[in-house]
Design a protein around this motif. Sequence first.
Motif, mmCIF file in Angstrom:
data_model
loop_
_atom_site.group_PDB
_atom_site.id
_atom_site.type_symbol
_atom_site.label_atom_id
_atom_site.label_comp_id
_atom_site.label_asym_id
_atom_site.label_seq_id
_atom_site.Cartn_x
_atom_site.Cartn_y
_atom_site.Cartn_z
ATOM 1 N N SER A 233 0.803 -1.224 0.000
ATOM 2 C CA SER A 233 0.000 0.000 0.000
ATOM 3 C C SER A 233 0.834 1.270 0.000
ATOM 4 O O SER A 233 0.285 2.368 0.029
ATOM 5 C CB SER A 233 -0.916 -0.004 1.239
ATOM 6 N N SER A 234 2.163 1.141 -0.030
ATOM 7 C CA SER A 234 3.021 2.326 -0.045
ATOM 8 C C SER A 234 3.034 2.952 -1.437
ATOM 9 O O SER A 234 2.629 2.333 -2.423
ATOM 10 C CB SER A 234 4.441 1.950 0.374
ATOM 11 N N TYR A 235 3.535 4.182 -1.510
ATOM 12 C CA TYR A 235 3.575 4.880 -2.802
ATOM 13 C C TYR A 235 4.568 4.231 -3.756
ATOM 14 O O TYR A 235 4.346 4.171 -4.966
ATOM 15 C CB TYR A 235 3.941 6.351 -2.575
ATOM 16 N N THR A 236 5.667 3.753 -3.234
ATOM 17 C CA THR A 236 6.675 3.086 -4.075
ATOM 18 C C THR A 236 6.963 1.709 -3.490
ATOM 19 O O THR A 236 7.940 1.521 -2.758
ATOM 20 C CB THR A 236 7.970 3.915 -4.134
ATOM 21 N N PRO A 237 6.099 0.729 -3.738
ATOM 22 C CA PRO A 237 6.292 -0.601 -3.148
ATOM 23 C C PRO A 237 7.555 -1.278 -3.663
ATOM 24 O O PRO A 237 7.903 -1.180 -4.849
ATOM 25 C CB PRO A 237 5.034 -1.360 -3.584
#
Length: 273
Positions: A233-237
């Motif tokens: 769910s992070s911006y840059t997985p």
Amino acid sequence: MKKLTTGLKYAVLIVAAFVSIFPFFWMVLSMTNETVDIITGKMMIGKEFMTNLTNLMTNDLGFQRAVVNSSVIAIITTFFSLLLSSMAGYGFEIYRSPKKEWLFNLLLLSMMVPFSAMMIPLYTMFSKMSPSMFGINTLFSVIIPSVCTAFTIFLFRQNIKSFPKSLVEAARIDGLGELAIFFKIYMPTAKNIYAAAAIITFMSSWNNYLWPLVALQSPEKRTVPLVLSAMGSSYTPDYGMMMTGIVIATLPIAVIFFMLQKQFVQGMLGSVK
């Protein structure tokens, strides 16, 4: 004509096997590559496995702690589920009562209620319990709802139908108590169904996501599925790190299944009969 039919069967089985195995094969390759290579669809073994593993173990999300939490939940749930469900299935089949079938049918009807419809009552119930042991945000709040399910009770009862009742009668005549009959006579003869139920229960508990998401609110209480979901769910997985975590999370279930697969098949066949 016979050779053609056989060839088509093998061709279909090969395609089905490839479709089934390919996702896991791709995960194993991906955990050795970095995110850029995974996005571009690289299908070769890379050199980033140790980097991905280090990132996974040192991540702020606490993957190692989540593995411990999931292990505790899955092991305790499986142990008590096997014990209580087998005793319930044994009781439903061995003991006679005119209202027994009505109660069992009511139990089976509970399988038709979606879990999402029970979350609010469960949350309300656990929020009123002791917050230090059984309340919300404790591991027991995840364990207790899964300890004894209608499906595992049904599974054991179907298996006990083939258990010779004459052994129970003979043991009673010899003066053996009911609990002794269960633990000393039935349990040693039901290893296959216990293995099948253990695999199903452990896998369900290990992969459980929805209720732990609601019940476990502290980061240190997260389970493996919750941590893996947070990674994505992070911006840059970091897909390399995610794939490493997914492979590690898959290993316990795979090891248990391959260790008990023979007993699993025999147990399920015995229950179907």
